[in-house]
Design a protein around this motif. Structure first.
Motif, short mmCIF file in Angstrom:
data_model
loop_
_atom_site.label_atom_id
_atom_site.label_comp_id
_atom_site.label_asym_id
_atom_site.label_seq_id
_atom_site.Cartn_x
_atom_site.Cartn_y
_atom_site.Cartn_z
N UNK A 1 0.85 -1.19 0.00
CA UNK A 1 0.00 0.00 0.00
C UNK A 1 0.88 1.23 0.00
N UNK A 2 0.63 2.14 -0.95
CA UNK A 2 1.44 3.32 -1.09
C UNK A 2 0.87 4.53 -0.37
N UNK A 3 1.67 5.13 0.50
CA UNK A 3 1.28 6.37 1.15
C UNK A 3 2.10 7.56 0.71
N UNK A 4 3.37 7.33 0.41
CA UNK A 4 4.29 8.43 0.13
C UNK A 4 3.86 9.22 -1.09
N UNK B 1 0.69 11.88 -0.27
CA UNK B 1 0.64 12.86 0.79
C UNK B 1 1.41 12.55 2.05
N UNK B 2 1.99 11.35 2.14
CA UNK B 2 2.77 11.00 3.33
C UNK B 2 4.21 11.49 3.18
N UNK B 3 4.91 11.57 4.30
CA UNK B 3 6.32 11.94 4.28
C UNK B 3 7.18 10.74 3.85
N UNK B 4 6.81 9.59 4.31
CA UNK B 4 7.52 8.36 3.98
C UNK B 4 6.86 7.22 4.72
N UNK B 5 5.87 6.63 4.11
CA UNK B 5 5.11 5.57 4.77
C UNK B 5 4.46 4.66 3.74
N UNK B 6 4.79 3.40 3.82
CA UNK B 6 4.18 2.37 2.98
C UNK B 6 3.73 1.25 3.91
#
Length: 352
Positions: A205-208, A211-216
């Motif tokens: 799952x992609x977060x970066x 809108x995330x700073x660095x989170x998958x």
């Protein structure tokens, strides 16, 4: 003459974007006092609950640093040493992860040619004749990307068809979901309807990019596959010590459907950009716009001139195809300025 200042907004990747204010706020909120390390904190528990609410009660989620790591750890749950992964030739695991799966898992990737980044049942069927043949690596996993590297989306029905065929032949379905949010926003559905409900076994799952700073994250959708994930995540160097700061970002994205708001906006900006250049001479779309990526064919001499002012990548130099990517923080003004400069350069080239 171009109207913009150099590099006013990047159209090279949604990895170039900033961090959503709500995500930053969540990180700051998590930065309060001490908390147990390695996921034994309240923020990680909240994140796990949020993913279960999104993907189903059977979903188990593991926060990770990056998408390559999530893909490698996920695939490691499914593969034996002699197995192979079937994937589109354009797949990120095949083209942009420096052979990580092959190096770290000693697996074989079998890239399949596609017209638009999507593989079909027939593509898979043609690879199964080697099943049981000791001379060949054994197809074990089919990996698809949602959205694809070509910016296209699999519909729920297309994924269900793949999953039914894959499972009937004893294989597993892995999804690289770096832009799953964009696909769900474009198709107007939930992320669950593109994964859990149609037979995906596990996904990154992609977060970066959204809108995330660095989170998958790795989301395991079948409990029988979730036996060694904790150990394989550690071996795969994806176990964060201060995990609360990764988990808080993921929770922020899943709170009040922020993931959908961000992705829908990015997609809308891509459609705005594509529509704004559609009538230009010598400009056409190489792939349909179904997410936050636009793949136009441009007159050859236009590309280097635009790259003096804007960051974007050449996708296929032989065909003069470039890739423009929009993000949650791309504004209509960014897009309209870019369109104005594209139109100016293309028309000047046509008149020359």
């Amino acid at each position: 003459m171009l109207t913009s200042t150099p590099f006013p907004k990047s159209f090279a990747s949604d990895n170039h974007s900033g961090v959503h204010p709500a995500v930053l706020a969540a990180i700051l909120e998590a930065n309060t006092g001490d908390a147990p390390a390695y996921g034994g904190d309240a923020w990680t528990e909240t994140m796990e609950d949020a993913f279960r609410a999104e993907f189903g009660a059977q979903a188990t989620t593991y926060a990770m640093f990056n998408g390559t790591g999530a893909n490698v750890v996920g695939l490691s749950l499914l593969l034996r040493p002699y197995d192979a992964v079937l994937c589109p030739a354009t797949a990120h695991i095949n083209t942009n992860e420096c052979g990580a799966a092959e190096r770290l898992l000693s697996t074989k990737l079998i890239p399949l040619p596609t017209e638009n980044g999507k593989i079909t049942v027939d593509d898979i069927r043609g690879q199964l004749s080697v099943m049981g043949n000791v001379q060949h690596s054994q197809p074990r996993v089919v990996s698809i990307s949602q959205v694809t590297e070509c910016g296209t989306c699999y519909t729920a029905d297309e994924i269900a068809e793949l999953a039914e065929f894959i499972h009937a032949h004893g294989l597993f379905l892995h999804m690289d979901g770096a832009r799953l949010a964009n696909a769900a926003a474009e198709l107007g559905c939930s992320m669950r309807s593109l994964t859990t409900d149609v037979g995906v076994d596990l996904l990154s799952f992609g977060g970066t990019k959204n809108g995330a700073m660095g989170a998958e994250a790795l989301v395991v959708l079948r409990s029988d596959l979730d036996v060694a994930t904790l150990f394989l995540r550690k071996q795969g160097m994806q176990l964060a010590s201060k995990m609360r700061f990764v988990s808080a970002q993921l929770t922020a994205l899943l709170t009040d459907d922020l993931w959908r708001e961000n992705a829908a906006h990015a997609n809308a900006m891509a459609h705005r950009l594509a529509d704004g250049v559609a009538d230009l001479p010598g400009v056409s779309l190489h792939y349909p716009v179904q997410s936050n990526a636009v793949f136009p064919v441009l007159p050859e001499k236009v590309i280097p001139e635009l790259q003096q002012r804007y960051l974007f990548h050449v996708w296929d130099a032989a065909e003069n195809v470039v890739r423009w990517v929009t993000a949650f923080d791309t504004t209509p003004e960014h897009v309209d300025t870019f369109i104005a400069d594209i139109r100016l350069v293309v028309r000047e080239a046509a008149d020359a």
